[in-house]
Design an enzyme around this catalytic site. Structure first.
Site, mmCIF file in Angstrom:
data_model
loop_
_atom_site.group_PDB
_atom_site.id
_atom_site.type_symbol
_atom_site.label_atom_id
_atom_site.label_comp_id
_atom_site.label_asym_id
_atom_site.label_seq_id
_atom_site.Cartn_x
_atom_site.Cartn_y
_atom_site.Cartn_z
ATOM 1 N N LYS A 190 0.794 -1.468 0.008
ATOM 2 C CA LYS A 190 0.169 -0.122 0.217
ATOM 3 C C LYS A 190 1.235 1.195 0.090
ATOM 4 O O LYS A 190 1.341 1.584 1.113
ATOM 5 C CB LYS A 190 -0.406 0.265 1.178
ATOM 6 N N TYR A 254 -2.333 -2.752 16.032
ATOM 7 C CA TYR A 254 -3.332 -3.428 15.246
ATOM 8 C C TYR A 254 -2.855 -4.892 15.204
ATOM 9 O O TYR A 254 -3.211 -5.630 15.498
ATOM 10 C CB TYR A 254 -2.655 -3.165 13.973
ATOM 11 N N GLU A 400 10.283 15.967 14.558
ATOM 12 C CA GLU A 400 10.693 15.962 13.187
ATOM 13 C C GLU A 400 10.290 16.765 12.153
ATOM 14 O O GLU A 400 8.626 17.483 12.379
ATOM 15 C CB GLU A 400 10.140 15.016 12.228
#
Length: 496
Positions: A190, A254, A400
């Protein structure tokens, strides 16, 4: 990039007809009809409407990958045969290099010359390297007592979910896909919703090269839906992700909430670049520091965004970087003369500008840049930006930014430099400039980073691993070590 003029590249861009459907089980798959717009950051124009994966499309891709792994030929091919197909992928990438570079430049904004010369070179070399490695991986036979034979074999781990970002869409996809395929795994890739077009081309090329159906599937969609569906899927055995630390945490959750799949993470960075007074060439050190933070619009996890420079040479080095920033040619990514292109999109540009505004509010000194440019083009362009008088506690020095923004901090002794360098939650990379061999070794060991470059920055090849420590992730891309992520160790004990 071949010597094409700007107007010729503009013509090729106008005629570009990118794939817009998922690539599943060896064919293009439109999915359920939902689509999202891919917007080019160079001018704000829509490049394509691309299929938007939901749970059904992810299920379809994972099912194809599972069939290909459980019942297909790929894991059962001789490693040399897998290697030959990966080498063919590299050949086809080379044949379509110009089209792929143009696609990458249009979808994420980097100069087309960098897309051709750096991004595509890396992707091609990666498939070639793992194609050559495939039949050279060995198992073990430990010494045991004379009445037993022990075998330790590496077996492909299964279905790999690879979720990759937009800043190096083909390089980072290749770093995941090539070693996984070399190991005998099957893959569901993906890409980022900002840069799906080049990944869809990669899927087509892999099938054309001879990958059996279902071995490499590409689904396009956003992270909260498609990425989450891959992360939670019970038939995905390994998850490899490059992206932000915040999203990396989601993938760990997950895995915990599904099948405890292994999760390999390459996450953010706030890399220090230390310049000591005895640097072998201060001009080169300054030029490399400028190149490192402005290359790829600063959209690199390893970007040397914290310049730690000894106070005795700080102004000299900073002035050189500021001069380079002011001279840097920011412009259309399709113009071969452009040195820095567009940030990936408006929302990201606004985020970077917010960091710049906070830096000014917190008292850092803006030496150059800090504003968007070329607004009339509709593109997301920013002047290269340099701050000094940055305090370690400032947001500029801690978070960042993922843009062309440099923070200059000073130190007075080596211990302070190491302390400042390690004063971050990240640990991806670091740079060090010194002429003293002992200092180079001692400081490199003291720096908490996955890679340390000495008297250079962003150097290396596929023989060496890449990855971070602390909240920059775990596991390694590149090198033989990357294959370890996609294999399982099996012990077989035979009583003789």
């Amino acid at each position: 990039m071949p010597a094409l003029a700007h107007d010729e590249l503009l013509r090729l861009a106008k005629d570009l007809d990118p794939p817009v459907e998922h690539h599943i089980d060896g064919v293009d798959e439109p999915g359920g009809g939902a689509a999202f717009a891919v917007v080019s950051p160079r001018d704000g124009q829509v490049l394509a409407q691309v299929a938007d994966a939901r749970q059904a499309e992810v299920d379809l891709a994972v099912a194809a990958a599972r069939r290909a792994f459980d019942h297909g030929p790929w894991p059962r091919l001789a490693p040399a045969d897998r290697g030959r197909i990966l080498l063919r992928v590299a050949e086809l990438l080379e044949e379509q290099r110009e089209k792929l570079a143009l696609t990458v430049s249009l979808e994420m904004g980097k100069p087309v010359t960098d897309a051709y010369g750096i991004e595509l070179r890396a992707a091609i070399n990666t498939f070639r390297w793992y194609g050559q490695l495939a039949d050279k991986l060995t198992d073990e036979s430990p010494h045991t007592s004379p009445d037993a034979l022990a075998l330790v074999t590496r077996e492909p781990a299964g279905v790999v979910g690879a979720v990759v970002p937009w800043n190096f869409p083909l390089t980072l996809a290749s770093w995941k896909v090539a070693p996984a395929l070399a190991a005998g795994c099957t893959v569901v890739l993906k890409p980022s919703e900002n840069s799906p077009l080049s990944a869809l081309l990669l899927g087509r090329i892999a099938t054309e090269a001879g990958l059996p159906p279902g071995v490499l599937n590409v689904v396009t969609g956003d992270g909260p839906v498609a990425g989450r569906a891959i992360g939670l899927h019970p038939d995905v055995d390994v998850l490899a992700f490059t992206g932000s630390t915040a999203v990396g945490r989601h993938f760990l959750r997950y895995a915990a909430d599904s099948n405890l799949k292994r999760v390999w993470l390459e996450l953010g960075g706030k890399s220090p670049n230390i310049i000591l007074p005895d640097a072998p060439d201060l001009e080169k050190a300054a030029a490399t520091a400028a190149w490192g933070i402005f290359f790829n619009q600063g959209e690199m996890c390893t970007a040397p965004s914290r310049l730690l420079v000894h106070s005795s040479v700080a102004e000299r080095v900073t002035e050189a970087i500021v001069a380079r920033a002011r001279d840097l040619r920011v412009g259309d990514p399709l113009d071969p003369a452009t040195e820095m292109g567009a940030l990936v999109g408006e929302s990201h540009l606004e985020r970077v500008l917010d960091h710049i505004g906070t830096g000014i509010d917190e008292g850092a000194r803006l030496r150059t840049g800090g504003e968007r440019t070329l607004a009339g083009t509709g593109g997301s362009f920013l002047h290269p930006t340099v701050f000094d008088h940055v305090d370690p506690g400032m947001r500029l020095a801690r978070e960042e930014i993922f843009g062309p923004v440099l923070s200059v901090l000073t130190f007075d002794d080596l211990d302070e430099a190491v302390r400042l360098a390690n004063a971050t939650e990240y640990g991806l990379a670091a740079g060090l400039w010194t002429s003293d061999l002992s200092t180079a070794h001692k400081v490199s060991r003291a720096l908490r980073a996955g890679t340390v470059w000495v008297n250079c920055y962003e150097e290396g090849d596929l023989t060496v691993p890449f990855g971070g420590v602390k909240q920059s992730g775990n596991g390694r891309d590149k090198s033989v070590h990357a294959v370890e992520k996609y294999t399982e160790l099996k012990t077989t004990w035979i009583q003789l």
